[in-house]
Write an enzyme that holds these catalytic residues in place. Structure first.
Site, PDB file in Angstrom:
ATOM      1  NE  ARG A  10      85.587  55.159  21.365  1.00 50.37           N
ATOM      2  CZ  ARG A  10      85.592  53.964  20.785  1.00 50.37           C
ATOM      3  NH1 ARG A  10      84.541  53.542  20.094  1.00 50.37           N
ATOM      4  NH2 ARG A  10      86.625  53.154  20.918  1.00 50.37           N
ATOM      5  CD  GLU A  11      83.544  50.121  22.277  1.00 46.33           C
ATOM      6  OE1 GLU A  11      84.591  50.250  21.624  1.00 46.33           O
ATOM      7  OE2 GLU A  11      82.523  49.596  21.811  1.00 46.33           O
ATOM      8  CG  HIS A  70      87.142  57.356  18.830  1.00 52.49           C
ATOM      9  ND1 HIS A  70      86.089  56.676  18.269  1.00 52.49           N
ATOM     10  CD2 HIS A  70      88.231  56.557  18.674  1.00 52.49           C
ATOM     11  CE1 HIS A  70      86.511  55.515  17.814  1.00 52.49           C
ATOM     12  NE2 HIS A  70      87.803  55.408  18.039  1.00 52.49           N
ATOM     13  NE  ARG A 132      93.335  54.872  19.846  1.00 52.17           N
ATOM     14  CZ  ARG A 132      92.285  54.973  20.669  1.00 52.17           C
ATOM     15  NH1 ARG A 132      92.383  54.604  21.929  1.00 52.17           N
ATOM     16  NH2 ARG A 132      91.134  55.446  20.249  1.00 52.17           N
ATOM     17  CB  THR A 166      86.772  45.598  15.659  1.00 52.43           C
ATOM     18  OG1 THR A 166      87.927  46.436  15.608  1.00 52.43           O
ATOM     19  CG2 THR A 166      85.526  46.431  15.425  1.00 52.43           C
ATOM     20  CG  HIS A 202      89.378  48.628  21.545  1.00 57.49           C
ATOM     21  ND1 HIS A 202      88.937  49.648  22.363  1.00 57.49           N
ATOM     22  CD2 HIS A 202      88.276  48.220  20.855  1.00 57.49           C
ATOM     23  CE1 HIS A 202      87.655  49.862  22.151  1.00 57.49           C
ATOM     24  NE2 HIS A 202      87.210  48.996  21.253  1.00 57.49           N
ATOM     25  CG  HIS A 204      84.691  44.910  21.002  1.00 56.83           C
ATOM     26  ND1 HIS A 204      83.503  45.468  21.387  1.00 56.83           N
ATOM     27  CD2 HIS A 204      85.463  45.914  20.519  1.00 56.83           C
ATOM     28  CE1 HIS A 204      83.534  46.765  21.126  1.00 56.83           C
ATOM     29  NE2 HIS A 204      84.711  47.069  20.605  1.00 56.83           N
ATOM     30  CG  HIS A 297      80.280  28.459  51.204  1.00 57.78           C
ATOM     31  ND1 HIS A 297      80.826  29.019  50.093  1.00 57.78           N
ATOM     32  CD2 HIS A 297      79.975  27.187  50.862  1.00 57.78           C
ATOM     33  CE1 HIS A 297      80.852  28.143  49.112  1.00 57.78           C
ATOM     34  NE2 HIS A 297      80.327  27.014  49.553  1.00 57.78           N
TER      35      HIS A 297
HETATM   36  C1  HCA Z   1      84.415  51.964  16.907  1.00 56.58           C
HETATM   37  C2  HCA Z   1      85.254  50.736  16.736  1.00 56.58           C
HETATM   38  C3  HCA Z   1      86.342  50.584  17.759  1.00 56.58           C
HETATM   39  C4  HCA Z   1      87.486  51.561  17.542  1.00 56.58           C
HETATM   40  C5  HCA Z   1      88.659  51.388  18.441  1.00 56.58           C
HETATM   41  C6  HCA Z   1      89.726  52.454  18.297  1.00 56.58           C
HETATM   42  C7  HCA Z   1      86.808  49.107  17.657  1.00 56.58           C
HETATM   43  O1  HCA Z   1      83.423  51.905  17.632  1.00 56.58           O
HETATM   44  O2  HCA Z   1      84.710  52.980  16.328  1.00 56.58           O
HETATM   45  O3  HCA Z   1      89.504  53.459  17.606  1.00 56.58           O
HETATM   46  O4  HCA Z   1      90.808  52.292  18.875  1.00 56.58           O
HETATM   47  O5  HCA Z   1      86.342  48.297  18.440  1.00 56.58           O
HETATM   48  O6  HCA Z   1      87.557  48.819  16.721  1.00 56.58           O
HETATM   49  O7  HCA Z   1      85.815  50.769  19.069  1.00 56.58           O
HETATM   50 CU    CU Z   2      85.421  49.057  20.195  1.00 52.26          CU
END
Ligand code: HCA
Ligand code: CU
Length: 394
Positions: A10-11, A70, A132, A166, A202, A204, A297
Site C-alpha cells: 500500500r504505502e 486501506h 484502525r 505523516t 506510522h 515517515h 579490518h
Molecule cells: C496516506 C497517508 C498515510 C496514512 C496512514 C494510515 C500517512 O498515504 O494515505 O492510514 O494509517 O502517512 O498518514 O500513509
Molecule cells: Cu504514510
C-alpha cells in the site's frame, strides 16, 4: 509482543514509479507471511479494480497474517474494502486544524460525526473485523482533536488508533515533537475515558528519523509498528522492515518468532520489481552489509569476525565476505585466493604481493573487483609475470 504491519503493497506502492503486478503482490505477501509479519496492508481497493482483485485474492490465500485494506473515510470506500473479505480495515481522516480548515473545510464536530458514522457502518457489517482509525498527521494535530476523534472512532467500533507521523516531523531529541510523548499522552487520555485501543505508529522518514521514532514509540508502549520493504513510500518513505526487526530482536527481551532468513530474498525480489536498487551499504540486506575491506579490518576478522561485526549474518542466512581494492592488505589477497580454491598459491609470498600491487592499480577504475570472476584473471597475469621474472633472474 510488538506487532508489525507491513505496508509495502500500500504505502510502498505510493513510491513514484512503483507498480507491483498481482503476481508480484502475492509473492511479496507470501514472503511477509513467512517472516511472521502480523498484518499485511495490501492497498486501497477504490484506487483501481486490479488492486481490489489483489486484495481479495490475498485475503483468500490462507495466510497466518491478517490481510488489510486501506480506505478513505467514506461509506462507499469502506464498503469496497469489506467486500474484499479482509480481516483488517484502516480508515484515515485528519483532524489537524490546518487540514480541517484548508482541505476539508469542516468543523471538528462534523469530522468526528463522519468518522463515527463510517466506522459504525463497518462494525455493523463485520463483528470480527479489526478496525484502525488514523487521524492522519496526528503528530501535528491538537491532542484534544485527536482524543475527540479517536474516542468517537473507538466508541463506534475501532480497535486500533494509529499515530501517523505523516510528514516525518517527530524526533526523539526534541521534547515537544517526540512520538514517545504522544504515545504516552494519547494512551493516558484515552484510559481516562476508559478506552484502551491498541496503539499503532506510522513514521515517515523525511528527516531520516523514521526508525528512531518507531523505536521511541516502542519504548513508550506502542503495540503495532508500520514498515515497508526498503522503507518504500511517499517522499522519503517510512520505517524499513529489516532495520526495524534487527533492532527489535535486541530490544524485546524475549525470543522472537521472526524468520529473518527470508529478508534478503524478499528485498531482492522487491528491489527487482520496484526497479529500485538496494544501496550496497544498506543495513542488514545491502551487498556490503557483511563485507570487510580495509587491510586492518580483514586481518582482524580473519581471527574473529566479531572484532568488526556486531550482527551475526547467520541469523539472516548470510555469511560475511571480502572485498578487494586499493584499501586491501596482504591477508585479504591470501583469503581471496583460498576462497577461489587456489590454496597452493597463497603460500607464495612474492606472488601474493604482486597480486596485491596489481589489485591496487585496477582499483583506480573505481568499481568493485569481483573475486570469483576477476581474481582468477589477475592471478594468471601475475603468475606469468612471476614465472618470467624468475626465469630471467634464474
Ligand atoms: C496516506 C497517508 C498515510 C496514512 C496512514 C494510515 C500517512 O498515504 O494515505 O492510514 O494509517 O502517512 O498518514 O500513509
Ligand atoms: Cu504514510
Amino acid at each position: 509482543m510488538i506487532k508489525i504491519l507491513d505496508s509495502t503493497l500500500r504505502e510502498g506502492e505510493q513510491t513514484p514509479g512503483v507498480y507491483f503486478s498481482p503476481e508480484a503482490k502475492l509473492t511479496i505477501a507470501e514472503f511477509l507471511d513467512g517472516i511472521g509479519v502480523d498484518i499485511i496492508e495490501v492497498g486501497n481497493p477504490a484506487v483501481d479494480v486490479e488492486i481490489h482483485k489483489s486484495i481479495t485474492r490475498i485475503a483468500k490465500a490462507g495466510f497466518k497474517a491478517k490481510i488489510g485494506a486501506h480506505s478513505l473515510c467514506r461509506i462507499d470506500n469502506v464498503q469496497k474494502a469489506i467486500d474484499c473479505g479482509v480481516d483488517f480495515l484502516g480508515v484515515f481522516f485528519s483532524v489537524s486544524t490546518a487540514r480541517l480548515q484548508k482541505d476539508y473545510d469542516i468543523s471538528l464536530e462534523a469530522a468526528t460525526d463522519k468518522i463515527a458514522h463510517v466506522i459504525s457502518h463497518a462494525r455493523e457489517q463485520r463483528k470480527d473485523l479489526l478496525i484502525r482509525y488514523t487521524p492522519e498527521d496526528t503528530v501535528r494535530s491538537p491532542i484534544e482533536n485527536v482524543v475527540k476523534a479517536a474516542s468517537a472512532a473507538i466508541q463506534a467500533g475501532a480497535n486500533i488508533i494509529s499515530i501517523a507521523d505523516t510528514t516525518g516531523y517527530t524526533s526523539p531529541f526534541h521534547p515537544q515533537r517526540s512520538i514517545y510523548n504522544i504515545v504516552k499522552v494519547l494512551k493516558q487520555e484515552l484510559a481516562q475515558l476508559d478506552l484502551h485501543p491498541q496503539i499503532e505508529v506510522h513514521c515517515h522518514n523525511d528527516r531520516g528519523l523514521a526508525l528512531a521514532n518507531a523505536l521511541d514509540a516502542y519504548r513508550a508502549g506502542a503495540d503495532i509498528i508500520d514498515v515497508t520493504v526498503m522503507g518504500l513510500g511517499e517522499r522519503a518513505g517510512i520505517v524499513d522492515l529489516a532495520e526495524l526487526l534487527i533492532n527489535l530482536i535486541d530490544m524485546v527481551g524475549e525470543q522472537t518468532h521472526w524468520q529473518l532468513n527470508y529478508l534478503k530474498d524478499l528485498y531482492d525480489f522487491v528491489s527487482d520489481h520496484a526497479h529500485i536498487p538496494i544501496p550496497p551499504h544498506h543495513p542488514v540486506v545491502g551487498k556490503n552489509a557483511f563485507t570487510h575491506y580495509a587491510g586492518v579490518h580483514v586481518k582482524a576478522i580473519a581471527k574473529d569476525e566479531k572484532l568488526y561485526q556486531s550482527l551475526n549474518p547467520e541469523i539472516l542466512g548470510l555469511k560475511n565476505n571480502l572485498a578487494l581494492g586499493m584499501q586491501s592488505g596482504y591477508t585479504a589477497v591470501e583469503l581471496a585466493i583460498k576462497q577461489i580454491g587456489r590454496e597452493e598459491l597463497a603460500e607464495n609470498k612474492e606472488l601474493v604481493a604482486n597480486i596485491l600491487q596489481e589489485i591496487k592499480v585496477i582499483a583506480k577504475r573505481g568499481t568493485p573487483i569481483d573475486i570469483e570472476t576477476e581474481l582468477p584473471e589477475i592471478i594468471d597475469r601475475c603468475t606469468i609475470k612471476h614465472l618470467i621474472t624468475n626465469m630471467m633472474s634464474g
